[in-house]
Write a protein that holds these residues in place. Structure first.
Motif, short mmCIF file in Angstrom:
data_model
loop_
_atom_site.label_atom_id
_atom_site.label_comp_id
_atom_site.label_asym_id
_atom_site.label_seq_id
_atom_site.Cartn_x
_atom_site.Cartn_y
_atom_site.Cartn_z
N PRO A 510 -3.05 4.94 10.58
CA PRO A 510 -2.02 4.40 9.68
C PRO A 510 -2.08 2.87 9.61
O PRO A 510 -2.25 2.20 10.63
CB PRO A 510 -0.71 4.84 10.33
N THR A 511 -1.95 2.34 8.39
CA THR A 511 -1.90 0.88 8.21
C THR A 511 -0.70 0.56 7.32
O THR A 511 -0.12 1.47 6.74
CB THR A 511 -3.17 0.38 7.49
N LEU A 512 -0.37 -0.72 7.22
CA LEU A 512 0.68 -1.11 6.29
C LEU A 512 0.08 -1.94 5.18
O LEU A 512 -0.90 -2.65 5.39
CB LEU A 512 1.77 -1.91 7.01
N TYR A 518 9.80 -9.23 1.50
CA TYR A 518 10.95 -10.11 1.34
C TYR A 518 12.21 -9.26 1.23
O TYR A 518 12.14 -8.09 0.81
CB TYR A 518 10.79 -11.01 0.11
N ILE A 520 15.77 -7.69 0.05
CA ILE A 520 16.28 -7.31 -1.27
C ILE A 520 17.81 -7.39 -1.24
O ILE A 520 18.44 -6.73 -0.42
CB ILE A 520 15.86 -5.87 -1.62
N GLU B 128 23.12 5.69 2.65
CA GLU B 128 23.30 4.26 2.95
C GLU B 128 22.34 3.81 4.04
O GLU B 128 21.75 2.74 3.97
CB GLU B 128 24.74 3.99 3.38
N ARG B 135 15.74 -1.56 2.06
CA ARG B 135 15.97 -2.96 1.68
C ARG B 135 15.21 -3.89 2.60
O ARG B 135 14.60 -4.85 2.16
CB ARG B 135 17.46 -3.29 1.73
N THR B 136 15.24 -3.58 3.88
CA THR B 136 14.53 -4.47 4.81
C THR B 136 13.03 -4.36 4.63
O THR B 136 12.29 -5.24 5.02
CB THR B 136 14.86 -4.13 6.28
N MET B 137 12.56 -3.26 4.02
CA MET B 137 11.14 -3.11 3.79
C MET B 137 10.71 -3.66 2.43
O MET B 137 9.58 -3.51 2.00
CB MET B 137 10.74 -1.62 3.89
N GLY B 138 11.66 -4.29 1.74
CA GLY B 138 11.33 -4.94 0.47
C GLY B 138 11.35 -4.02 -0.73
O GLY B 138 10.72 -4.31 -1.74
N PHE B 139 12.07 -2.92 -0.64
CA PHE B 139 12.14 -1.98 -1.76
C PHE B 139 13.40 -2.21 -2.59
O PHE B 139 14.48 -2.39 -2.05
CB PHE B 139 12.15 -0.53 -1.25
N HIS B 140 13.23 -2.20 -3.92
CA HIS B 140 14.37 -2.28 -4.83
C HIS B 140 14.95 -0.88 -5.02
O HIS B 140 14.22 0.11 -5.02
CB HIS B 140 13.93 -2.82 -6.18
N ILE B 141 16.27 -0.83 -5.22
CA ILE B 141 16.93 0.47 -5.23
C ILE B 141 17.34 0.91 -6.63
O ILE B 141 17.88 0.13 -7.41
CB ILE B 141 18.16 0.43 -4.29
N PHE B 142 17.07 2.18 -6.92
CA PHE B 142 17.43 2.76 -8.21
C PHE B 142 18.08 4.12 -7.99
O PHE B 142 17.71 4.83 -7.07
CB PHE B 142 16.19 2.94 -9.09
N PRO B 199 3.34 -5.84 -8.26
CA PRO B 199 3.70 -4.80 -7.29
C PRO B 199 5.03 -4.09 -7.63
O PRO B 199 5.96 -4.72 -8.09
CB PRO B 199 3.86 -5.58 -5.98
N ARG B 201 7.76 -1.95 -5.63
CA ARG B 201 8.30 -1.38 -4.39
C ARG B 201 9.68 -0.89 -4.73
O ARG B 201 10.59 -1.70 -4.93
CB ARG B 201 8.36 -2.44 -3.29
N TYR B 229 5.39 3.00 -4.31
CA TYR B 229 4.69 1.76 -3.97
C TYR B 229 3.43 1.66 -4.81
O TYR B 229 2.58 2.55 -4.75
CB TYR B 229 4.33 1.78 -2.48
N GLY B 241 0.97 4.95 6.93
CA GLY B 241 1.60 3.92 7.75
C GLY B 241 3.02 3.60 7.28
O GLY B 241 3.93 3.42 8.09
N THR B 242 3.21 3.54 5.97
CA THR B 242 4.52 3.19 5.43
C THR B 242 5.53 4.32 5.71
O THR B 242 6.65 4.07 6.14
CB THR B 242 4.43 2.91 3.91
N ALA B 245 6.38 4.23 9.36
CA ALA B 245 7.28 3.12 9.71
C ALA B 245 8.70 3.43 9.27
O ALA B 245 9.68 3.22 9.99
CB ALA B 245 6.80 1.83 9.06
#
Lengths: 863, 354
Positions: A510-512, A518, A520, B128, B135-142, B199, B201, B229, B241-242, B245
């Protein structure tokens, strides 16, 4: 689909050391989920073939026969049977003492054979009929085995399961896991997979790849050696990739040998007769469904001793009818492919045959069809007519047109062997599709980076070869010749998948992704929702969820009609009838369901509501409350999904209204929404009523007219209605059998978002103490709290001491009804200065004006 | 006893009923009326007493008639009561007897407040939690639409019309041909278009619907959350990996994973992501159906046709998507067996069990 392990072993030499669990695990990781593995041998434990050495009548019972049965190894058992058909020298299935009768195994009381006394004689075991062995319904007599019925030699003592191929593991895989793998709907296809996954060579039997000259021999031009021919015309060319057929004669229709029946039964197919069973056998083996028509029932002409049969493959005519083998009449239309003779449809292509051309015991001459049909067309017809057969299951997955004739030759072999078939016509074959093998070129580097692994070119090539692709490599480019049976391989990614699934997902590190992360921020709707939920939770409300669907009954109970709701037309569940247009009714229902659980409680729900009037991009005048789409182009013309907040309180308090209203006041303060107005319907102007959202009016139908308020916020001197609150009215309470008072409110979340002023601020407190003074006014009974507070705060603007506005807060603290025409309300004003400690004297100098202004405005007197 | 006696009582009663209707109606008045006609000293009671003096031939028919009258009186009184209650309710309900603008009826202190702790619904709680990880992984929410078109639910996701894979999503349908979405992937193409170019996300959450009969383990409504992604050079290894995580953040522990090939038309390849059962550590329990593994997410590399549909060049970009159902996880976490509890909203369920 069920797969027979022993059948697969005919194509792949699995090592004896391979455990079934390991086999399952490997297949699982590289192909698909395995639903179940069943060990059939378990069913037939303790059952052997016995030879009847002698029979005699039971001395004490006319209906019983005493047999001596040789069960091998010199062992002879005495078995008593009531069946009349056992003769000396017969070979029969024998269940020994301690074994279980197969047909009873899955029942609540499995029958275990024990030595049993029958009219003074002991019976050690049991002779069985087909029924007891799960091989059919027949239990009229003991199953007498013939040499042709079993695999191998007929002799006493052989394990019954082994002689009939029942010493097998059946592996079941759900059809939906292999929607894309048409080739895997057969033993041959699965065996190829097993060979690739376990890296064991696939043994290609001669019949799987017949020599071209062999095919040419069958498909040659008509000559005098034939007595029949087929006049084939494929009219539905765009949905029939290939159609092949042949006439066979001298057929003897009878039961199939038992071992063939046993194979079909293992796969859940009911044996019919030798001809039908053989077509089904080939379907299981090779994934080529076939159909046999009784040739004599098909329109034909005879000329010079040559019979010519007409076979048309066409779309059905509108209104055309056919009676099919499932004993149903079907009304067809032009969406369905049929097989027809000169006059009539004789079968629904790829799905089921017609009774007008079906094989019976009298059939002598058959037309054997082997074809492929468009998967989408077959599925559509299958769904349309509600006919789901083994053939339609196979044809609903893309099948390889290159095998129709080859599989037909295999079937002819069988029909010659087991049904006395003779060739009567050449093979008629219309090939419409392109069956040349696809060639794909992929870049080794691209494959590596797509998967994200370090794998050598050599290993990739070797994996693809294991999967039976012909592979050549030149530099970075790998050329892959795709076998015709792999109809699913279309794009490069399909081949990447082939590599990674055999390489093993578990070996992928596994990789990222490389891109930095950043944070959100929350969006406005998220913020308002979060703020609302956290306030309500803190206040003691419980969050419920309700279905997006409602029943007509529920809305009726709440005095609502369903006519502007979207209607669900195919629901299995009886409560799913419409899409909800307001939240309130379901909340009332839940409040009532819980009415005896706790004295006093509150519920809230966030949910979406839809109604036919609100459609994106087509705004009407009542739509100012509806939400704006993030995807205006994509959502154009689609229903607006409005987010609402619904709330209820259940209470014994009277009036109940304030038990909920207090929380709405606080909630709005919490979300910094100001200048709130609660107004009776009658206070709304005509113009306001015209644009009042439909759901507000609807909620008002279930609340008491006198105790219902429309909630709005005033800005730019206009009321923006965003909700309604009211006590549930008597008819509604009664229809729900509510025994308590219920107050409900429904608010528009999108309006709250529009009104939302952002996070509440904290302010620096004064370093000097604040002072609070109460003022009790006596007023006319009609004067509302809002009027008084507005008047006081208006007047308070002039409370200025040394240029500083010192009124820090105004609050209503007491309401007292004096009589029908008068009431008293007490207002508390807090005073605070940033520069000094205030004195009573200073305040009284200033509040005199407030009192007199309010008194004048509202005709009030200070008490 | 004369027949006319009975009918005159009836006549008198009916006239009295008429008099009562309207504003003079009250519970007391009705009860008075009932008493005067059926009570101990009433005309009716007297007539019943007289029955005994009649000869047997007459007794039968007369008794019958008296009973009919008695029933008529009872029913009429009940009807009156019903009318009264309805009328009163109508009048009462419309009475503008409180100050709608006031914060309370008398004082703040007299106001009833909710006493117990409030609580989020376990579904929102879980959503939630998941969203905050995203959010902490940089994803926008829809949020997903609930009612959508076949185009977004199937066609745009590389499901050809009449593809048998459509059967795997037993979808509801409205009279207009709209479909309550059976998966949150209906938003994929919309969301990718929204970003204009990678990108991408994004995370999509929402309700999904399947046309199933409801029982302990099946509901027709459930909740899904899915990640999307798309970027240059995104690989299968990145997908694994994602997801890993994300799941480790969600389950708050390291996980042991494995993958099984699977098929969804909108991805290629498609996989099933499994986690060694976090409840029994793989020993086998009710949550993992004694297999030791939990099927947590369906996933895959986004099919080039789907990227193309969203206006993204698949030669330049690759991407992955993965989706999870929430309901089962919530049941497992809380040790709840009946999936219907989630929507039943019994407040004993909604309150935290402390």
């Amino acid at each position: 689909m069920k797969y027979s392990l022993s059948w697969i072993k005919q194509f792949v030499a699995l090592p004896d050391t391979l455990q079934i669990a390991e086999f399952k695990e490997k297949l699982w990781q590289s192909l698909s989920e395995i639903e179940s593995v069943e060990n059939l041998a378990e069913y037939y434990k303790g059952i052997v073939i016995g030879k009847i050495l002698e029979t005699e009548k039971h001395p004490n019972a006319d209906k019983l026969t005493v047999t001596k049965v040789d069960i091998g190894n010199g062992e002879v058992k005495t078995v008593l049977t009531g069946a009349p058909n056992v003769r000396k020298g017969d070979y029969v299935p024998y269940i020994g003492v301690g074994a279980t009768v197969p047909v009873t195994r899955q029942t609540t009381e499995p029958l275990v054979i024990e030595p049993r006394e029958m009219k003074g004689m002991m019976s050690e075991g049991m002779l069985c009929s087909k029924y007891e062995l799960l091989l059919g319904e027949d239990h009229s007599g003991i199953l007498i085995l013939q040499e042709a019925d079993i695999i191998g030699k007929l002799e006493g003592g052989r394990a019954f399961a082994e002689a009939l191929g029942l010493d097998d593991f059946m592996i079941e895989i759900e059809n939906k896991s292999m929607t894309h793998r048409g080739d895997c709907f057969s033993m041959v296809g699965m065996a190829r997979e097993v060979s690739a996954v376990l890296d064991i060579p696939f043994k290609t039997p001669q019949w799987l790849e017949p020599k071209p000259q062999q095919i040419a021999e069958y498909a040659r031009e008509f000559d005098e050696s034939f007595s029949s021919r087929i006049q084939l015309s494929v009219k539905a060319k765009n949905v029939v990739p290939r159609y092949s057929a042949i006439v066979l004669e001298d057929i003897v229709v009878k039961e199939s040998p038992l071992w063939i029946q046993a194979i079909l039964l293992k796969h859940g197919i009911k044996p019919i007769n030798n001809v039908v069973d053989i077509t089904n056998y080939i379907m299981l083996e090779w994934g080529q469904p076939m159909h046999a028509f009784d040739a004599e029932k098909i329109s034909h002409t005879v000329n010079n001793d040559v019979t010519t049969y007409t076979v048309n493959v066409r779309m059905a005519k509108n209104g055309e009818k056919i009676h099919t083998l499932d004993n149903k009449e079907h009304l067809l239309d032009t969406n369905t492919i049929v097989i027809a003779d000169a006059d009539k449809a004789i079968g629904i292509a790829g799905i089921i045959g017609g009774t007008n051309s079906s094989i019976t015991e009298k059939s002598k001459k058959i037309i054997l069809e082997s074809a492929t049909f468009d998967m989408y067309s077959i599925r559509k017809s299958s769904m349309l007519h509600g006919i789901f057969t083994d053939a339609s299951t196979v044809f609903s997955r893309r099948q390889d047109p290159s095998k129709t004739v080859k599989a037909m030759l295999r079937a002819i072999d069988f029909l010659q062997l087991y049904a006395n078939a003779k060739i009567s016509s050449p093979v008629e074959d219309e090939l419409i599709a392109d069956i040349s093998q696809k060639e794909k070129v992929i870049s080794a580097q691209k494959a590596r980076s797509f998967i994200g692994i370090e794998i050598s070119d050599k290993e990739m090539v070797s994996i693809l070869k294991r999967l039976h692709y012909k592979v050549t490599q030149k530099g970075d480019l790998i050329t892959v010749v795709v076998p015709s049976y792999r109809q699913d391989i279309e794009i490069d990614e399909d081949l990447y998948e082939e590599i990674v699934r055999v390489y093993g997902y578990s070996s992928v590190k596994p990789t990222l992704p490389n891109r930095p992360i950043y944070g959100i921020p929350m969006t406005l709707p998220e913020k308002v929702k979060e703020s609302t939920a956290s306030y309500l939770r803190g206040a003691g409300f419980l969050e419920t969820i309700n279905f997006s669907f409602i029943s007509e009954k529920l809305y009726k109970q709440a005095q609502l009609e369903t006519k502007d709701c979207y209607k669900i037309i195919n629901a299995v569940s009886p409560d799913v009838q419409y899409v909800r247009k307001v939240l309130a009714p379901a909340l009332i229902e839940q409040a009532v369901q819980n009415q005896y659980v706790e004295e006093h409680f509150g519920l809230f729900e966030f949910g979406k509501v839809l109604r036919k009037e609100y459609v994106h991009g087509k705004q009407g005048k009542k739509d100012m409350f509806t939400e704006v789409s993030l995807y205006p182009q994509d959502d154009f013309g689609l229903p607006v999904e409005n987010h609402h907040l619904g709330m209820v309180t259940v209470t014994n308090a009277e009036p109940a209204y304030y038990t909920l209203k207090q929380y709405i006041d606080e909630l709005l303060a919490h979300t910094a929404i100001g200048d709130i107005h609660y107004r009776h319907m009658s206070e709304l102007s005509k113009k306001e009523l015209e644009v009042l959202p439909l759901w507000v009016t609807e909620v008002s139908h279930m609340t008491k007219g006198g105790r219902t308020a429309v909630i709005s916020s005033l800005y730019d001197s206009e009321h923006h209605v965003f909700g309604i609150i009211g006590e549930v009215n008597t008819p509604t309470l009664r229809s729900f059998s509510a025994q308590r008072n219920i107050v409900l409110a429904e608010l528009s979340m999108s309006m709250l978002q529009r009104l939302y002023k952002g996070q509440l601020r904290h302010r620096e407190p004064s370093k000097y103490p604040s002072m609070r003074l109460d003022y009790c006014f006596e007023l006319d009974a009609e004067i509302t709290a809002k009027q008084l507070l507005q008047s006081v705060s208006g007047a308070a603007k002039s409370v200025i001491l040394n240029g500083e506005s010192i009124v820090a807060g105004i609050e209503l603290v007491d309401i007292y009804r004096v009589n029908d025409s008068k009431k008293r309300m007490t207002v508390r004003i807090s005073y605070e200065s940033q520069t000094k400690t205030l004195t009573d004297k200073e305040i009284h100098m200033l509040d005199k004006d407030v009192i007199s202004q309010v008194s004048a405005e509202l005709n009030a007197t200070i008490v | 006893m004369e027949k006319s006696e009975i009918s005159s009582v009836k006549k008198q009663f009916d006239a009295d009923v008429k008099k009562l209707a309207g504003d003079s109606l009250s519970i007391e008045a009705i009860s008075l009326l009932r008493n005067s006609y059926t009570g101990k000293d009433s005309q009716l009671a007297k007539l019943f007493k007289e029955l005994g003096t009649l000869d047997s031939k007459e007794r039968g028919p007369a008794g019958k008639e008296l009973n009919v009258l008695k029933q008529h009186i009872e029913e009429s009184c009940q009807l009156l009561e019903e009318q009264y209650i309805q009328h009163k309710a109508m009048v009462d309900d419309e009475k503008q007897d409180i100050d709608l603008t006031a914060p309370f009826a008398t004082t703040k202190e007299s106001l009833e407040r909710l006493q117990s702790q409030g609580a989020s619904n376990p579904v929102s709680e879980e959503v939630e939690k998941m969203l905050s990880i995203f959010r902490t992984m940089g994803f926008h929410i829809f949020e997903a639409r609930e009612l959508d078109t076949e185009y977004f639910i199937f066609d745009s996701l590389n499901f050809p019309p009449n593809h048998p894979a459509r059967e795997n999503w037993d979808a509801f349908k409205t009279a207009e041909g709209l479909v309550p979405t059976p998966h949150t992937s209906n938003m994929q193409v919309r969301v990718m278009r929204y970003f204009k170019k990678p990108p991408v996300r994004a995370v999509i959450y929402g309700r999904c619907f399947r046309n199933e009969a409801v029982d302990v383990v099946h509901g027709h409504t459930f909740h899904q959350i899915e990640g999307l992604y798309v970027d240059k050079g995104v690989s299968v290894a990145d997908m694994i990996g994602t997801i890993k995580a994300y799941l480790e953040a969600f389950f708050e522990q390291e996980i042991v994973w494995r993958i099984q090939p699977s098929f969804f038309p909108f991805v290629e390849p498609g996989i099933e992501f499994m986690v060694r059962c976090i409840f029994c550590k793989g020993v086998g329990c009710g949550s993992c159906k004694h297999s030791g593994w939990l099927e947590v997410a369906g996933a895959g590399m986004i099919h080039p046709n789907v990227l193309r549909e969203a206006g993204i060049d698949p030669d330049e970009y690759t991407g992955f998507a993965w989706g999870l159902g929430l309901d089962r996880t919530i049941l497992q976490k809380n040790g709840i067996k009946d999936i219907r509890s989630l929507f039943a909203s019994d407040i004993r369920f909604l309150r935290h069990d402390v």
